[in-house]
Write an enzyme that holds these catalytic residues in place. Structure first.
Site, mmCIF file in Angstrom:
data_model
loop_
_atom_site.group_PDB
_atom_site.id
_atom_site.type_symbol
_atom_site.label_atom_id
_atom_site.label_comp_id
_atom_site.label_asym_id
_atom_site.label_seq_id
_atom_site.Cartn_x
_atom_site.Cartn_y
_atom_site.Cartn_z
ATOM 1 N N LYS A 196 0.396 -1.073 -0.279
ATOM 2 C CA LYS A 196 -0.084 -0.142 0.128
ATOM 3 C C LYS A 196 0.539 1.445 0.186
ATOM 4 C CE LYS A 196 0.693 0.974 4.152
ATOM 5 N NZ LYS A 196 1.260 2.484 4.615
ATOM 6 N N ASP A 198 -2.143 -1.276 10.196
ATOM 7 C CA ASP A 198 -2.853 -1.110 8.762
ATOM 8 C C ASP A 198 -3.186 -2.397 8.122
ATOM 9 O OD1 ASP A 198 -1.526 1.076 8.388
ATOM 10 O OD2 ASP A 198 0.388 0.664 8.038
HETATM 11 O O1 C5P Z 1 -0.247 -1.043 14.807
HETATM 12 P P1 C5P Z 1 1.953 -1.647 14.973
HETATM 13 O O2 C5P Z 1 1.942 -2.207 15.180
HETATM 14 O O3 C5P Z 1 1.800 -1.755 12.987
HETATM 15 O O4 C5P Z 1 2.702 0.282 15.045
HETATM 16 C C1 C5P Z 1 3.535 0.163 15.060
HETATM 17 C C2 C5P Z 1 3.760 1.299 16.185
HETATM 18 O O5 C5P Z 1 3.623 2.746 14.890
HETATM 19 C C3 C5P Z 1 2.779 1.560 17.278
HETATM 20 O O6 C5P Z 1 3.455 0.411 17.929
HETATM 21 C C4 C5P Z 1 2.714 2.497 17.862
HETATM 22 O O7 C5P Z 1 4.104 3.252 18.284
HETATM 23 C C5 C5P Z 1 3.003 3.498 16.721
HETATM 24 N N1 C5P Z 1 1.204 3.864 16.085
HETATM 25 C C6 C5P Z 1 0.580 4.901 15.929
HETATM 26 N N2 C5P Z 1 -0.394 5.350 15.942
HETATM 27 C C7 C5P Z 1 -0.866 4.082 14.367
HETATM 28 C C8 C5P Z 1 -0.224 3.379 14.397
HETATM 29 C C9 C5P Z 1 0.748 3.026 14.752
HETATM 30 O O8 C5P Z 1 1.107 5.143 17.277
HETATM 31 N N3 C5P Z 1 -2.666 4.991 14.208
#
Ligand code: C5P
Length: 286
Positions: free
Chosen positions: A8, A131
């Site tokens: 993406k 995501d």
């Molecule tokens: O959800 P994911 O594991 O992909 O997110 C990785 C990191 O990115 C999270 O630990 C967080 O620190 C940050 N993040 C965030 N807000 C989001 C998506 C990701 O703070 N909406």
């Protein structure tokens, strides 16, 4: 059973604020593009993954985590032999791991005849990562909340892009942690941008509220952006938390020229177009 997991890009991304759970509230327009990880699924007694290409640690692998979560949720005792050929760079802002996880949820739901619909799959997807839910809708979509609210945006045309990657792994968590509240915005630019996409082709680009923080933490990412912006002036932006940059191109020939120029500078480049949703069995695309 083969499956393609597309990358993406974020056509626009605004960070609205920080939530009490530590995640950030965002408003983004996301779009699938034609750079794929390839997966293959077969029934087996155990759960096994054979991965080719750079994937990161197995404990964090979203394919295995998705398989275990689905098995636990529907209380199925089946296994699967899963093959994964990585082509999407990792730590790149292209959602490769998230797309693999979503592809595993959708394929194993079919293989195991688990009978989960959009709502249950979305809940599992949101648990796996911010995501992941987007890929259950696919195509082009307006994504809000932490990433769990996904509304399709019609995109009935072909757009060409060059993706340029400086071969640098970016930690999304590190970028979000360093993000100062001065970089937050209302999300109105991105919502308007989504409306303009619905009505036709916007003449201007979206925004990326993470880019200044990314550039401050990783100067090589800014150098990559500047090189791509010289090759495609005024048409280049950062995808997600980077460091991959996207350059919008007029067509495939123009894209090949831009990619060749950046490849000569030592960057990894991909010429891609948006990946349409027709003829695909996406559980959350009504
Ligand atoms: O959800 P994911 O594991 O992909 O997110 C990785 C990191 O990115 C999270 O630990 C967080 O620190 C940050 N993040 C965030 N807000 C989001 C998506 C990701 O703070 N909406």
């Amino acid at each position: 059973m083969p499956a393609l997991a597309p990358a993406k890009i974020n056509l626009s991304l605004e960070i609205v604020g920080k939530r009490s759970d530590g995640f950030h509230e965002l408003v983004s327009v996301m779009q699938e593009v034609t750079l794929f990880d390839e997966l293959v699924f077969a029934e087996a007694d155990d759960l096994i993954l054979e991965a080719h290409g750079e994937c990161g640690p197995e404990s964090e692998n979203l394919v295995l985590r998705a398989a275990r979560l689905l098995r636990q949720t529907v209380e199925i005792g089946k296994g699967a032999a899963i093959g994964l050929r990585k082509q999407i760079p990792t730590g790149a802002g292209l959602g490769g791991g998230s797309s693999d996880g979503a592809a595993a949820l959708m394929a194993l739901n079919r293989l195991w005849d688990a009978g989960c619909h959009c709502e249950t799959l979305s809940r599992m997807a949101a648990f796996l990562g911010s995501d992941v839910p987007f890929f259950l809708t696919g195509g082009t979509a307006l994504v809000t909340g932490r990433g769990e609210h996904v509304v399709p945006v019609p995109f009935p045309r072909t757009a060409w892009y060059v993706l340029t990657n400086p071969g640098l792994h970016v930690s999304t968590a590190r970028v979000f942690t360093a993000l100062p509240p001065t970089e937050w915005s209302s999300g109105s630019h991105t919502r308007k941008f989504a409306e303009e996409i619905r009505d036709g082709d916007p003449s201007h680009l979206g925004v990326n509220g993470l880019a200044p923080t990314l550039f401050a933490l990783y100067p090589e990412a800014e150098a990559c952006f500047q090189a791509a912006d010289r090759a495609a002036p005024g048409q280049t932006w950062v995808s997600g938390s980077g460091p991959t940059v996207v350059s919008r191109c007029a067509g495939p020939h123009n894209a090949e020229r831009v990619a060749a120029q950046l490849h000569r500078l030592g960057y990894t480049t991909f010429v891609v177009r948006n990946y349409p949703t027709e003829d695909r069995d996406l559980p959350c695309r009504a």
